[in-house]
Design a protein around this motif. Sequence first.
Motif, short mmCIF file in Angstrom:
data_model
loop_
_atom_site.label_atom_id
_atom_site.label_comp_id
_atom_site.label_asym_id
_atom_site.label_seq_id
_atom_site.Cartn_x
_atom_site.Cartn_y
_atom_site.Cartn_z
N MET A 185 8.99 4.74 -25.35
CA MET A 185 7.41 5.31 -24.67
C MET A 185 7.55 6.37 -24.08
SD MET A 185 3.95 3.36 -22.64
CE MET A 185 4.48 1.52 -24.31
N LYS A 186 7.03 7.70 -24.41
CA LYS A 186 6.65 8.39 -23.82
C LYS A 186 6.55 8.38 -22.59
CE LYS A 186 7.07 11.16 -27.98
NZ LYS A 186 5.81 12.12 -29.05
N ASN A 187 6.41 8.71 -21.41
CA ASN A 187 5.89 8.68 -20.30
C ASN A 187 3.97 8.96 -19.96
OD1 ASN A 187 8.03 8.46 -19.22
ND2 ASN A 187 9.08 10.75 -18.42
N GLY A 188 4.41 10.12 -21.19
CA GLY A 188 2.23 10.60 -21.08
C GLY A 188 2.06 9.39 -21.54
N GLU A 189 1.93 8.52 -21.90
CA GLU A 189 1.34 7.17 -22.67
C GLU A 189 1.77 6.35 -21.81
OE1 GLU A 189 2.75 7.20 -26.53
OE2 GLU A 189 2.45 8.60 -27.39
N LEU A 190 2.69 5.83 -20.79
CA LEU A 190 3.43 5.33 -19.92
C LEU A 190 2.32 4.53 -19.26
CD1 LEU A 190 6.12 3.69 -18.89
CD2 LEU A 190 5.51 4.87 -16.73
N LEU A 191 1.43 4.81 -18.90
CA LEU A 191 0.18 4.32 -17.59
C LEU A 191 -1.24 3.88 -18.84
CD1 LEU A 191 0.65 6.60 -15.38
CD2 LEU A 191 1.61 4.62 -15.43
N GLN A 219 -1.54 1.54 -21.32
CA GLN A 219 -1.88 0.06 -20.95
C GLN A 219 -2.39 -0.27 -19.25
OE1 GLN A 219 0.27 -2.86 -23.02
NE2 GLN A 219 -0.45 -4.15 -22.83
N SER A 220 -1.83 -0.02 -19.06
CA SER A 220 -2.20 -0.52 -17.96
C SER A 220 -3.30 -0.63 -16.96
CB SER A 220 -1.32 0.00 -16.31
OG SER A 220 -0.13 -0.48 -17.03
N LEU A 236 -6.84 -1.70 -15.34
CA LEU A 236 -6.77 -1.26 -13.88
C LEU A 236 -8.93 -1.50 -14.21
CD1 LEU A 236 -4.25 0.78 -12.98
CD2 LEU A 236 -4.81 -1.46 -11.69
N ALA A 237 -8.91 0.10 -15.50
CA ALA A 237 -10.17 0.15 -15.24
C ALA A 237 -11.50 -1.63 -15.27
CB ALA A 237 -10.72 0.72 -16.28
N HIS A 238 -10.85 -2.24 -16.54
CA HIS A 238 -11.28 -3.32 -16.73
C HIS A 238 -11.56 -4.40 -14.60
CE1 HIS A 238 -12.51 -7.29 -18.12
NE2 HIS A 238 -11.48 -7.44 -17.76
N PHE A 265 3.64 -5.29 -12.98
CA PHE A 265 1.62 -4.99 -13.74
C PHE A 265 2.09 -3.90 -14.22
CE2 PHE A 265 -1.32 -2.29 -14.01
CZ PHE A 265 -2.51 -3.36 -14.70
N LEU A 266 3.44 -3.09 -14.33
CA LEU A 266 3.30 -1.84 -14.62
C LEU A 266 4.21 -1.85 -16.32
CD1 LEU A 266 3.27 0.99 -12.00
CD2 LEU A 266 1.46 0.56 -13.75
N LYS A 267 5.16 -2.77 -15.93
CA LYS A 267 6.05 -3.38 -16.64
C LYS A 267 7.16 -2.00 -17.04
CE LYS A 267 3.23 -5.62 -20.21
NZ LYS A 267 2.17 -5.66 -19.06
#
Length: 284
Positions: free
Chosen positions: A1-7, A9-10, A14-16, A146-148
């Motif tokens: 997974m690219k770093n720009g896409e890393l977060l 899903q997390s 977090l927004a939820h 949490f961040l996998k």
Amino acid sequence: MKNGELLEQSNKQLAHFEKLVNKDHVLTDEQKKSLKTQKLKVGVDLGTSSIVLTVLDKNSHIIYGDFEYDHAVQDGIVVNYMDSVNILRRLKKKAEENIGVELTTAAGAIPPKTGEKSSKVVANVIEEAGFTCTNVVDEPTAAATFLKIKNGTVVDIGGGTTGITIFKNKKIQTVIDEPTGGFHMTLVLGGRYKIKNEEAEKLKRNKDREEEVYTVIRPVVEKMATIVEKLGSQVEDPVIVVGGATNFTEFTTTFSKVLGRKVYKPLYPQFVTPLGIALCDHAK
């Protein structure tokens, strides 16, 4: 997974959670009925400025969150045992009323390398509040869960400490903890404006004065980044900062400048570790 896409899903999670936390979220009768047959996961984060309770269902979906501000913990160590217990009891009771299910187990966390005694105290607080404590993990490991994170450096900046854990192939390579955090920002603000810590803490959280505040506390952030920078070649990319003390717009810019590399920050970074702690409930 690219770093720009890393977060990505997390950040959705977090927004939820941010929409649920401290909103007295009451579940429907159908939802309550479904939860009665599940083994829920509960996380307890005993922080320097707040105690956070998180609840996940059996599939690790977020269903509830709440917190109370407190000063029962200092530099990652519980200094007011009964205050911690009483706050957690209130949070537990409120959660049970809102979701209609008794919460029986919970996990907790401590700053890295604070020792078995600190772990035991956290477990005792959780047990005294009416839970069975299933696990006590170090905070950056909870955040990484949490961040996998498989490879990377997690910098967990709490109220009293900065914990750094470096992961490679899902295994911990390096763990350090330094006594500097959000409270030290508060102290610097208090000294600069000659105000009490309580006033300085409110000032620190005042978004309308963030630019002014950050100019004063930037040296503290640079010191935190220097702690990571001194680890040299041990540092694994991506570098991810979490914790309530990172909630400044320019925080990652300062960190990146000191480290000479890209630094990432999730949405609502103060909730990363509490949610990670809940994922560690039942796990050893």
